[in-house]
Design an enzyme around this catalytic site. Sequence first.
Site, PDB file in Angstrom:
ATOM      1  N   ARG A 193      -2.092  22.688  47.478  1.00  0.00           N
ATOM      2  CA  ARG A 193      -1.452  21.538  46.836  1.00  0.00           C
ATOM      3  C   ARG A 193      -2.450  20.415  46.609  1.00  0.00           C
ATOM      4  O   ARG A 193      -2.373  19.699  45.599  1.00  0.00           O
ATOM      5  CB  ARG A 193      -0.263  21.058  47.671  1.00  0.00           C
ATOM      6  CG  ARG A 193       0.480  19.891  47.006  1.00  0.00           C
ATOM      7  CD  ARG A 193       1.741  19.496  47.758  1.00  0.00           C
ATOM      8  NE  ARG A 193       2.825  20.436  47.474  1.00  0.00           N
ATOM      9  CZ  ARG A 193       3.409  21.189  48.390  1.00  0.00           C
ATOM     10  NH1 ARG A 193       2.995  21.135  49.642  1.00  0.00           N
ATOM     11  NH2 ARG A 193       4.386  22.005  48.073  1.00  0.00           N
ATOM     12  N   ALA A 194      -3.399  20.228  47.526  1.00  0.00           N
ATOM     13  CA  ALA A 194      -4.380  19.158  47.370  1.00  0.00           C
ATOM     14  C   ALA A 194      -5.211  19.346  46.103  1.00  0.00           C
ATOM     15  O   ALA A 194      -5.493  18.379  45.382  1.00  0.00           O
ATOM     16  CB  ALA A 194      -5.287  19.099  48.593  1.00  0.00           C
TER      17      ALA A 194
END
Length: 709
Positions: A275-276
């Site tokens: 997700r980062a």
Amino acid sequence: MSTPYPFTAVVGQTDLRLALLLNAVSPAVGGVLVRGEKGTAKSTAVRALSALLPQVDVVPGCRFSCAPAAPDPDCPDGPHGAGPGGARPARMVELPVGASEDRLVGALDIERALAEGVKAFEPGLLADAHRGILYVDEVNLLHDHLIDLLLDAAAMGASYVEREGVSVRHAARFLLVGTMNPEEGELRPQLLDRFGLTVEVAASREPAQRVEVVRRRLSYEDDPAGFAARWSGDESEVRARVVAARALLQQVRLGDNALLQIAATCAGFEVDGMRADIVMARTATALAAWAGRTAVLKEDVRQAALLALPHRRRRNPFDAPGLDEDKLDEILDRFPDEEPENDPDPEPDPGTDPEPGPDGGPENPQGPDDGGGPDGGGGVPPQGGGPQDAQPPADPAEAPADSPEAPRQPSAQADGGPEQAAVRAAEPFRTKMLSVPGLGEGAAGRRSRARTAHGRTTGAQRPRGQLTKLHLAATVHAAAPHQKARGRAGRGLVIRKDDLRQATREGREGNLVLFVVDASGSMAARQRMSAVKGAVLSLLLDAYQRRDKVGLITFRGAAAQLALPPTSSVDAAAARLEKLPTGGRTPLGSGLLKAHEVLRIERLRDPSRRPLLVVVTDGRATSAGAVGGDPRELTARSARLLAADGVASVVVDCESGPVRLGLAGALAADLGGPAVTLDGLRADSLAGLVKDVRTAVTTPASHTTRRAA
């Protein structure tokens, strides 16, 4: 309706304003979490953001804000036919910390659904926030079941309401913005990761900037409408720039080098999951669009990392969020920028550039060199500008005696023992389960058994207000004997309000875990105290995971001290523990009396939250403190006083060496609870599992439970 404070009138807070504007440009960034002390314009800036968002096209009369061009096929107010749409301002919906589940997701009329087969649905806050902003002030204090609902809606872009076979679904895509004070506790990791960006804010230490904040605030309070009118030009410029950046967003090119920079940065900082990477890519793209460029540059990736990664690097609640900027630059320097493709010159940032404001004061009194420093106001604090900025002297002897940064030096004390410097805690470990016996009714958590709104169904009762959890079998059983008298003719049951039954559920609650830690000279052996601190740190981590409040009492010398009043901030307790010095005599009785006083006050403040007392000591008592008398007798009386109040207790026995006196075991007997050694506290040890902390007397909560039953 009151006039909101203008977004462009917020002084400083460069990173905060930038993060909010990037989400306005690209809602796919995923929202903002604003962390900081009270009084730093967190809520003011968030509430002002909605005025900068473009208007939303909606189907007239649709309570769920369907877009005319692409209405939701499952909309409860649908289906929507072709026709002209209307426009309205983007909404900012606030979710109160104490909101109910029905207020968040919507309420379904169960009585009509069962008796008439009608889906009478009243939309909740998730429906109101669709295509707008959902703002949660003090998000770290939000109840777990509401957090779960938020996570589901944020992940799926839809809200589902399921009640006994009746299902309603509607779209719920919103910009999630939360503000919090870290001193009041941290967020669950799952929710923390859902926020695309995070910003740390703090009050500026620069006098000129503080003066400007006060000047503008007083001017606004004297004449809100006039103040807003003076800033309307700046507001219009930023609003137009948001619209232009949104239009340019689809043309921004995220090149291979930029993607490599993003991937290498996330890998270099060992960020969990992917997700980062995705959030960084979206943020860098939005930064380029905001600057008026069609290519993502290294500076965009760097800024995106500073906003998207700090909160994703925390391995436990005791880790301070942050990013090593030198390491970040080292990673990015491995990948040179690609050649830009005739980008237009970037425009100045009306939301952050230091320009003269309408009130005659500077937009940013610190000048153009501000760089988003730790004060949250975009500036670098002046030398010696604040207590936390002061550097400790090179010679420890030169440090002021009351300085928190001054290292503790051995000193002679009136109680006859030298004070020892604080030692670091050993590595924390996973502890065994400690819980309070009986059935409570406290705040939802993960420690002790309790009646809660969520959990396994254990029975049914008449609702004491609005029906929230229907017990279908009990409702049918209550209605069945009356069907003939009610003139039932068809297949369906004739249901009346008196037939409805509320399901009673059993789950887990959070407790108040009060630590009473022996810091006397008998604990001062450095290796021993390091192990003790490691054990307490492990218990604090367990308390964080189980949603407990914690407090910390220490005793040494001639008295006991409340080092940390009961709070939800477990990391604050860990910080106090780390700086804890040792030395002097052992006023164990005073520590227990202080615990009795703290618990008495907390019982008045929060009567439903049951306490768990954890005493960390070797059991020696060598001082009666100000009370006087025999130290051992005072300790025994204090312990029996706590037991008489029904306080569940456990003693962590820190005694070591070949010869053991067994004093901690005697203390545990007086408290009416078990004693466990430091090694026995480990979840993977061979010692017996400590499941319940039993008390020698019946607790008041047990009386309440029996009466309720």
